[in-house]
Motif scaffolding. Structure first.
Motif, short mmCIF file in Angstrom:
data_model
loop_
_atom_site.label_atom_id
_atom_site.label_comp_id
_atom_site.label_asym_id
_atom_site.label_seq_id
_atom_site.Cartn_x
_atom_site.Cartn_y
_atom_site.Cartn_z
N PHE B 291 103.17 82.38 17.95
CA PHE B 291 102.41 82.64 16.92
C PHE B 291 103.33 83.15 15.77
CE2 PHE B 291 99.37 83.82 20.69
CZ PHE B 291 98.74 82.89 20.65
N ARG B 293 106.41 82.28 15.14
CA ARG B 293 107.26 80.80 14.56
C ARG B 293 106.11 80.52 13.74
NH1 ARG B 293 106.78 75.35 15.44
NH2 ARG B 293 106.11 75.78 17.59
N LYS B 294 104.93 80.16 13.94
CA LYS B 294 103.92 79.41 13.16
C LYS B 294 103.35 80.26 11.91
CE LYS B 294 102.61 76.70 16.99
NZ LYS B 294 101.36 76.13 18.00
N GLY B 295 103.68 81.50 12.06
CA GLY B 295 103.13 82.68 11.11
C GLY B 295 101.84 82.85 11.17
N SER B 296 101.21 82.58 12.32
CA SER B 296 99.77 82.58 12.60
C SER B 296 99.35 84.11 13.18
CB SER B 296 99.12 81.85 13.66
OG SER B 296 99.69 81.75 14.89
N SER B 297 100.43 85.03 13.50
CA SER B 297 100.12 86.38 14.07
C SER B 297 100.13 87.44 13.01
CB SER B 297 101.41 86.71 15.27
OG SER B 297 101.20 88.10 15.37
N ALA B 298 99.52 88.42 12.98
CA ALA B 298 99.42 89.48 12.32
C ALA B 298 100.65 90.29 12.23
CB ALA B 298 98.03 90.61 12.48
N VAL B 414 91.83 89.47 21.83
CA VAL B 414 92.34 89.79 20.72
C VAL B 414 92.34 88.50 19.79
CG1 VAL B 414 94.76 89.13 21.56
CG2 VAL B 414 94.17 90.53 19.62
N ASP B 415 92.09 88.37 18.54
CA ASP B 415 92.31 87.64 17.54
C ASP B 415 93.72 87.95 16.82
OD1 ASP B 415 92.24 86.13 14.97
OD2 ASP B 415 90.16 86.29 14.75
N ILE B 416 94.81 87.14 17.21
CA ILE B 416 96.07 87.37 16.83
C ILE B 416 96.02 87.33 15.34
CG2 ILE B 416 97.30 87.02 19.09
CD1 ILE B 416 97.72 84.55 16.85
N THR B 417 95.33 86.52 14.72
CA THR B 417 95.46 86.43 13.12
C THR B 417 95.07 87.48 12.20
OG1 THR B 417 95.34 83.97 13.58
CG2 THR B 417 95.07 84.69 11.40
N SER B 418 93.78 87.90 12.68
CA SER B 418 93.28 89.23 12.10
C SER B 418 93.68 90.50 12.54
CB SER B 418 91.69 88.89 12.17
OG SER B 418 91.27 89.35 13.50
N LYS B 420 92.41 91.96 15.07
CA LYS B 420 91.33 92.56 15.69
C LYS B 420 91.30 92.49 17.24
CE LYS B 420 90.01 93.78 11.75
NZ LYS B 420 91.37 93.67 11.18
N ASN B 448 92.33 97.69 15.45
CA ASN B 448 93.33 96.54 14.60
C ASN B 448 94.57 96.64 15.18
OD1 ASN B 448 94.15 94.80 12.76
ND2 ASN B 448 94.61 96.26 11.43
#
Lengths: 442, 500
Positions: B291, B293-298, B414-418, B420, B448
């Motif tokens: 997540f 590496r791809k920049g999709s994690s908060a 968990v929603d790792i991007t937001s 929450k 959060n």
């Protein structure tokens, strides 16, 4: 039946013969075989290319009223012999259970319809990649606030399911499942949001286009940007179809035989009771041609049949296998392994826009998080995200809140149902409007 | 910490004897029936690496045995046994992965899978195959046993029956008792183009107990359980299984008294042990390498930043003896380690598998895990927990005037991007005037991830790990994990009850 199915029928026959030889008084065998291809594109290039090929055989033997089971992925005669021996050895130690056994012979699907569940898609990895690339590109170019991607996937799976038992019943049918999905990330200021969309069908020609899946994924992500919390309050809640079907999932679990005889359900002894409003109905339609939830017989070989599960809000039947039925002194409903296309309806069904108008002010829930459902009491408390609605119109996205209530009250207090059912699911229900629920936030 | 000194002693006394026996067991079990040898692995990998652009490849062999027994209505009604085996073949080219698998461990099946996955790459430099580095560096954390054979069938049944009678003996309000016993042995061997040749023999057992209590028409459930990478005897030691029965009964009876949970934002005290599911959801997933590496994690790009109060130090430790989340080597053959994720509030590191480590230019951390040969490895947690702090649990509870004391949880998400996340309390109490008062019904807590640990204002001195029941799901793959923490005070967490 095609050649490979006939070959698997022979395997089942061998296993049943072997079980008898090893002393089983009855036995049943199920074989599942699936092959598939899945391609994911991310940031305009292929990311993963996955080929799958799975096969498995499960056998259950009965020694009188004692039961044992085992499984193997090796279909050679020696492996089958060992699997049967493992199941028989277990059955020697399990206790006698007066309710155990195969389903009644008379209920077997001796004659079952072709439900058109098999549509081979001649999809090679290059074509799949083209579609995935197109889907992701549409999503990424939809708006400049779409800044990142988790990729788009195209998958095609085909399989065959064969079942046989010592009543002499054996049946099988091939199925396919094809899908296109996309998940993208949007950014506005410091905050990121992610959402996704997918299409899935037995017939690839029934799939939504790659373009429309990409657009929908982008639209859903953008709509969530700059979400706010809400003050803690009571307010009406409109469940979008993708969350409403989960609510009915809690209902089906509560009226399933296992939950009933173990007394782990909040809907014990609810047969012929008014559980929903008197304009609300749920049908089970196992024989819908080409539908994802269709099946000609259940996992015990029992023929499936269309029925009214809920009529005018009254529960007319449970969801039973032969075992749970015997425990409850009833007859199996052909639901060993689950339900087959549950379709909810109301006397009057409206669009989601009309339901928002009816609600006037409240919460539209598009996503639920976590496992906060107590199935023995019906107490319900889950994380939620969606939109705040005033004057019948969406005002702003909402996140980091919970909604809570009790499922029994929630079912009874459904105000209206939408005509926007999610046809991708085994449980098909449109948006549903509930009166006040507890919303916890700031 | 549970875990039994007795079993630890067994490991020490036998560790020399079993040194490196894992690779011998694996070869015997996996290769002998197929007539495969190390040279065949070299040939298949070589063939993969001659494809232009393929820069890494691996072969993952697995033979697993499992059994389960289940009791309800006071009788053991059902048991099942199975063997799963197969090989997964992976070829990588930069960020691209080709993957195929077969449930037949034979040279032709291996060659066919290898041929299929080569298609992932058509351009670039030719890779090369390194010489085998036989891996002796794994940890001796558990014995290479098959738990299925550590008790005979009658003993297993007697064990389940004893849990049932203990639960029913404790209180006449107990109406139903459900007990399950599961044992698996996973034998894996991985060979990779970077020269890795490693194997592991992983035992895992688990017991789950669930009871239904009824009083005046109200019914409630209680559940408990535990396990680890041990023999079934673990459940007999110190009457551990009977302890699960007592705990499940206690919870069910307590729930009969529970009142509505509050709705809104309150100060919360989390008990020690399994409530560490907070760390798993709020922090752990967001720090997985893919997540980031791809920049999709908060948490992406935040190494070195303050993400928690200075009281918080969080680690992921795959090297704890006999723990459910522990591994001798991960599924890519990398020895597990104790990775510091957060140190005194500062974000220190991510959890890495080989691929994401390579692409991010860092070292793998022994967190490459896969559900089976039929799944791709991903960066996953092992045992994730927070180190203890200075406060006693009593002073933490006494510090709160009005709040919630949550000591047991179901699962979380968990929603790792937001960022929450939620986790659902199954046992909780009101705190009123610094004292624990009434039990409340289960409720979901939401927060959060990047923010929640900044509001940790007290950390207890009572670190506990969970009993060994956790299973983590990611991208459709389940792997066993552990969590733990000391008692924590968090200022202002949203509680999803119904009482306003």
């Amino acid at each position: 039946m095609n050649e490979s199915q006939t070959q698997y029928l022979d395997v089942i026959d061998n296993a049943l013969t072997e079980a008898k030889k090893q002393g089983a008084s009855a036995a049943e065998v199920a074989i599942g075989v699936e092959t598939g291809l899945s391609v994911t594109a991310r940031l305009g290039d292929v990311e993963t290319l996955e080929y799958n090929h799975d096969k498995g055989l499960g056998i259950t033997v009965f020694m009188g009223q004692q039961k044992g089971s085992s499984s193997t992925s090796d279909f050679s005669p020696s492996a089958i012999r060992e699997a049967v021996a493992a199941a028989c050895s277990i059955a020697k130690y399990t206790a006698e259970d007066v309710y155990s056994g195969l389903a009644d012979k008379a209920l077997m699907a001796w004659d079952y319809p072709d439900l058109a569940l098999n549509y081979i898609w001649e999809l090679d990895s290059e074509h799949a990649l083209e579609l995935a690339l197109e889907c992701e590109q549409v999503a990424r170019q939809y708006d400049k606030r779409i800044t990142n991607s988790e990729g788009a996937s195209v998958a095609s799976h085909s399989g065959v399911h064969i079942y046989g038992n010592s009543h002499g019943f054996a049946g099988g049918y091939p199925t396919t499942r094809h899908s296109i999905s996309c998940s993208v990330i949007g950014q506005d200021g410091d905050t990121m949001q992610r959402d996704y969309w997918y299409t899935a069908a037995r017939n690839h020609e029934a799939l939504d286009s790659a373009k429309s899946v990409g657009e929908k994924a982008a639209q859903r992500t953008l709509a969530r940007l700059n979400g706010r919390r809400l003050p803690t309050q009571q307010a009406p809640v409109l469940f979008a179809p993708e969350t409403a079907s989960g609510l009915l999932g809690h209902f089906t679990r509560a009226i399933s035989g296992g939950s009933l005889y173990r007394k782990t359900s909040f809907l014990l002894d609810s047969l012929n009771q008014q559980l929903f409003p008197d304009w609300f109905h749920i049908e089970e339609q196992p024989h819908l041609k080409g539908a994802l939830g269709s099946a000609p017989f259940d996992s015990e070989g029992v023929i499936t049949q269309a029925r009214d599960l809920v009529k005018k809000g009254v529960l007319l039947g449970y969801i039973l296998s032969s075992y749970s039925a015997r425990r409850l002194g009833m007859q199996t409903t052909g639901n060993a392994g689950g339900t087959h296309n549950l379709i909810a309806s109301g006397n009057e069904m409206k669009s989601q826009a009309e339901l928002l108008k009816m609600m006037d002010k409240g919460l539209l829930v598009t996503e639920l998080m976590g496992q906060g459902v107590n199935h023995i009491t019906g107490d319900y408390s889950r994380g939620a995200a969606g939109f705040w609605v005033e004057n019948g119109e969406i005002q702003f996205p909402v996140e980091e809140i919970t909604i809570a209530g009790n499922l029994r009250d929630m079912f009874r207090n459904i105000q209206m149902i939408g005509n926007d059912a999610d046809r991708r699911r085994n449980i098909q229900i449109g948006s549903i409007l509930l009166d006040n629920m507890a919303i916890a936030g700031q | 910490m549970s875990g039994g000194i007795f079993l630890v002693l067994i490991i020490e006394s036998f560790s020399d004897y079993f040194m490196n026996s894992e690779i011998e067991i694996a070869k015997q079990l996996i290769f002998s029936p197929a007539g495969l040898g190390e040279s065949d692995l070299s040939n298949v990998l070589n063939h993969l690496m001659t494809q232009r652009g393929v820069d890494n490849a691996d072969l993952y062999f697995e033979v697993s045995r499992y059994e389960s027994w289940s009791l309800e209505d006071s009788i053991v009604k059902d048991g099942t046994f199975g063997i799963e085996k197969g090989v997964g073949v992976r070829a990588m080219s930069g960020e691209k992965t080709g993957f195929a698998y077969s449930d037949e461990i034979t040279l032709p099946a291996l060659e066919q899978a290898a041929k299929t996955v080569r298609a992932i790459s058509r351009q670039g430099q030719q890779g090369r195959l390194n010489a085998w580095v036989s891996n002796g560096a794994g940890h001796d954390l558990y014995l290479p046993i098959d738990p299925v054979s550590t008790l005979n069938e009658r003993e297993k049944i007697r064990l389940l029956e004893s849990v049932d009678s203990e639960a029913r003996r404790l209180d006449t309000r107990i109406q139903q008792v459900m007990v399950s016993l599961v044992g698996t042995q996973e034998v894996m061997l991985v060979a990779a183009s970077d020269g890795t040749l490693a194997a592991d023999v992983r035992p895992l057992v688990r017991m789950s107990v669930s009871v239904v209590a009824e009083q005046d028409g109200r019914r409630e459930q209680g559940s408990s359980g535990g396990g680890g990478r041990v023999a079934y005897g673990y459940f007999l030691d110190n009457d551990r299984a009977l302890g699960f029965a007592r705990e499940a009964v206690r919870q069910a009876l307590l729930n009969l008294e529970a009142v509505e949970a509050p709705a809104g934002t309150m100060d919360v005290v989390l008990g020690p042990g399994w409530p560490g599911v907070l760390l798993h959801e709020a922090i752990g997933h967001g720090l997985e390498g893919d997540f980031n590496r791809k920049g999709s994690s908060a948490f992406a790009g935040r190494i070195g930043e303050k993400v928690a109060s200075p009281l918080c130090t969080v680690v992921d430790d795959g090297t704890l003896a006999e723990r459910r989340g522990s591994l001798r080597v991960d599924d890519e053959g990398v020895p597990t380690q104790c990775t510091t994720l957060i140190e005194n509030g500062i974000l220190k590191g991510y959890l890495q598998d080989k691929m994401n480590a390579r692409l991010m230019g860092v070292a793998p951390t022994g967190n490459g895990r896969r559900e089976s040969y039929a799944h791709l490895p991903l960066p996953r947690m092992t045992n994730t927990y927070m180190l203890p702090g200075p406060h006693t649990p009593e002073e933490i509870i006494a510090s709160i005037d009005k709040g919630l004391y949550a000591v047991n949880f179901g699962g979380g998400q968990v929603d790792i991007t937001s960022g929450k996340f939620v986790f659902s309390a199954s046992e909780a109490y009101l705190i009123e005037g610094g004292k624990v008062t009434r039990p409340v019904k289960g409720a979901t807590l939401i927060g959060n991830g990047p923010d929640v640990l900044t509001r940790v204002s007290m950390v207890g001195n009572d670190l506990e790990l969970d009993e060994g029941v956790g299973t983590c799901g990611k991208e459709g793959q389940s792997v066993p994990v552990g969590v733990g923490q000391p008692t924590l005070r968090i200022d202002g967490l949203t509680i999803g009850g119904t009482s306003m």
